[in-house]
Design an enzyme around this catalytic site. Structure first.
Site, mmCIF file in Angstrom:
data_model
loop_
_atom_site.group_PDB
_atom_site.id
_atom_site.type_symbol
_atom_site.label_atom_id
_atom_site.label_comp_id
_atom_site.label_asym_id
_atom_site.label_seq_id
_atom_site.Cartn_x
_atom_site.Cartn_y
_atom_site.Cartn_z
ATOM 1 N N ASP A 192 -39.377 -39.697 61.271
ATOM 2 C CA ASP A 192 -39.940 -38.514 60.623
ATOM 3 C C ASP A 192 -38.911 -37.879 59.683
ATOM 4 O O ASP A 192 -37.719 -37.801 60.007
ATOM 5 C CB ASP A 192 -40.346 -37.515 61.711
ATOM 6 C CG ASP A 192 -41.083 -36.304 61.180
ATOM 7 O OD1 ASP A 192 -42.173 -36.487 60.611
ATOM 8 O OD2 ASP A 192 -40.575 -35.181 61.336
ATOM 9 N N GLU A 196 -28.766 -54.916 68.305
ATOM 10 C CA GLU A 196 -28.294 -55.272 69.638
ATOM 11 C C GLU A 196 -29.398 -55.950 70.459
ATOM 12 O O GLU A 196 -29.106 -56.566 71.490
ATOM 13 C CB GLU A 196 -27.830 -54.013 70.385
ATOM 14 C CG GLU A 196 -26.594 -53.364 69.805
ATOM 15 C CD GLU A 196 -26.296 -52.017 70.453
ATOM 16 O OE1 GLU A 196 -25.351 -51.346 70.012
ATOM 17 O OE2 GLU A 196 -27.024 -51.633 71.402
#
Length: 563
Positions: A213, A262
């Site tokens: 956002d 990751e």
């Protein structure tokens, strides 16, 4: 020669998002499983079979975090929990597992520009002295005037009213949106580290991606002498603006990308970045940043071949430069539903007239051609789903829902309504409640099947004819059209390539080939046009003999690709 767009990137599991169909769920208005008038995770779980039947690739969950609802959940109290009115973390885990079991990935909304004023950090800031570490996590300033009783600057918030609010000891804090949404100071290492923790928290729970956002707002550089509102407005948004779309913000997203990578597959992210140019937007979509950015240009396009072609060409040119993939959006939780936009008089290039006047007037029926709006919306959706890139769909559009305009003032919830005048609103008309009304599942009942105890926003009587129950299994219904073309899209979508068929394109017609020998043709006009030779795969409206009627899109397979 035909104009040709192509991005040659091999697809793999890590690239699922590049051409995904993503269904946005506004949790409070989707389904209520606990009979309190507010949608929740139990309600979503109860509708997983429905989501599977839509043939979407992912769902995007708008905020479900603890919140006072000063801004529909975009005022977050705790970024690593679920609002008790919506559910629990255990129910969230169950939802993710069930969606994954249905072959649907999960994207969650992240709100990093600001927290709620009830967030533990902001409460600590209020209880701490000037210059403290707690205050440095936000943006506090002394006031102006002889006694500091005036705000640091005359800035206005996006929702109207002052952008600075004073606290008890006389200092002021910045809030780009509602006063309950204090802006974070992203120069503070604890802010940066805490959001990395949040990204891992949800990724570890199986979340596949994040919608970011106000992605253009995080990095700020405020000089000692703040500019005035007028000066701020004149400053270019070229990467150096004090508040918006600073180049510095991409250092933050580079840190995030390292966290995303990751995981196997890497987590995806899409930026909600309202910026001045597509070139600026492309910076959010780089492989070492968020990877994708919302393209809102179709939200501002009239239903004309010229408008759509201009947007499509320009958008695809940008992704060719970045190696990303574009997004296509016709409706969302912040915009007037596209079935209504297309049933109203055209904007003709005016950004402030795309339905705003109609909503302000309470939605007078004589101004809205409901049938034409839905015809055009179905045609536009089929065109959208034929394009290379990802398509973001908003709950209820598959039911052909129009905007709900006649909501009594006492029931409205959007701060953009309460804190502004119609003339000054940044969001169209009376705010965004009209597209957030809980969707109808059954023809009757206290809330058309949304829940057993009514709905938190009033639903109009005409919802009955748009309910899932009324459309399910009905040949030619908007719901069945969405199911059909989304299923086809999965089978047909190949390389990210588009080639205009200039022999078919015209003032009212857009036609383009996709890899695999299939063709999309949209008639934007009123008069029918000839149907090209080929096997008809789907049509947004019934064909008339060998002609495509007005406001209709058709997909065809042809054995020989034209040159």
């Amino acid at each position: 020669m035909s104009e040709h767009h192509s991005v040659e990137i091999p697809l793999s599991d890590a690239d699922w998002w590049r051409q995904a169909a993503v269904y946005q769920i506004y949790p409070r208005s989707f389904a209520d499983g606990t009979a309190d008038g507010v949608g929740d995770l139990t309600g979503i779980i109860s509708r997983i079979d429905y989501l599977r039947s839509l043939n979407v690739d992912a769902v995007w969950l708008s905020p479900f975090y603890p919140s006072a609802l000063a801004d529909g959940g975009y005022d977050v109290d705790d970024y690593r929990d679920v609002d008790p009115r919506i559910g629990t973390l255990e129910q969230f885990d169950e939802l993710v597992d069930l969606l994954h079991g249905a072959g649907i990935r999960v994207i969650v909304d992240l709100v990093p520009n600001h927290s709620s004023d009830r967030h533990a950090w902001f409460q600590e800031a209020l209880a701490s002295p000037k210059g403290s570490n707690a205050r440095e996590r936000y943006i506090f300033r002394d006031g102006t005037g002889p006694d500091g009783s005036l705000p640091p600057a005359d800035w206005e918030s996006i929702f109207g009213g002052p952008a600075w609010t004073q606290v008890e000891d006389g200092q002021w804090y910045l809030h780009s949106f509602a006063r309950e949404q204090p802006d974070f100071n992203w120069d503070h290492p604890e802010v940066r580290e805490d959001f990395l923790h949040t990204l891992r928290f949800w990724s570890d729970r199986g979340v596949d991606g994040f919608r970011v956002d106000v992605a253009q707002g995080l990095a700020k550089e405020l000089p000692e002498q703040l500019p005035t509102k007028a000066q701020l407005k004149e400053m270019p948004k070229d990467g150096t603006h004090p508040l918006w779309d600073r180049d510095d913000v991409h250092r933050i997203y580079a840190e995030w990308r390292r966290v995303f990578n990751e995981y196997d597959p890497p987590r995806m992210a899409v930026a909600e970045a309202w910026v001045d140019t597509p070139e600026r937007r492309a910076k959010y979509a780089t492989p070492d940043g968020l990877g994708q950015a919302f393209n809102f240009d179709l939200l501002e396009a009239d239903f004309t071949a010229a408008d759509f072609r201009e947007v499509i060409d320009f958008s695809l040119e940008q992704v060719e430069k970045t190696g990303s993939t574009t997004t296509w959006v016709l409706s969302n939780h912040d915009q007037i539903r596209h079935a209504t936009r297309y049933g109203l008089p055209p904007r003709n290039g005016s950004p402030d007239k795309h339905g705003a006047d109609w909503v302000i007037a309470g939605g007078p029926e004589e101004q809205l051609d409901r049938e034409l709006g839905i015809r055009r919306a179905r045609a536009a959706t089929m065109l959208e789903l034929a394009l290379p890139g990802s398509a973001y769909l908003y709950q209820g559009e598959e039911l052909g829902l129009h905007e709900v305009a006649d909501i009594p003032d006492e029931h409205r919830q959007d701060p953009a309504f309460w804190r502004t005048t119609p003339e000054s609103r940044s969001f169209d008309g009376l705010g965004r409640d009209g597209c957030r009304v809980p969707i109808p599942w059954t023809r009757g009942g206290s809330s058309f099947g949304f829940g057993e105890d009514g709905a938190h926003l009033p639903q109009p009587g005409w919802f009955a004819e748009h309910a899932v129950e009324a459309l399910d299994g009905v040949a030619g219904s908007t719901l069945e059209l969405y199911r059909e073309v989304l299923g086809l899209r999965r089978k047909l979508q190949g390389a990210e390539e588009l080639r205009w068929d200039e022999s078919l394109c015209g003032p009212d017609v857009l036609a383009f080939d996709r890899p695999g020998g299939w063709l999309s043709v949209t008639n934007f006009g009123e008069a029918p046009v000839p149907l090209p030779v080929g096997e008809v795969l789907a049509s947004s409206m019934p064909l008339v003999g060998d002609e495509i009627p007005g406001a209709t899109t058709v997909w065809l397979r042809r054995s020989v690709r034209s040159s």
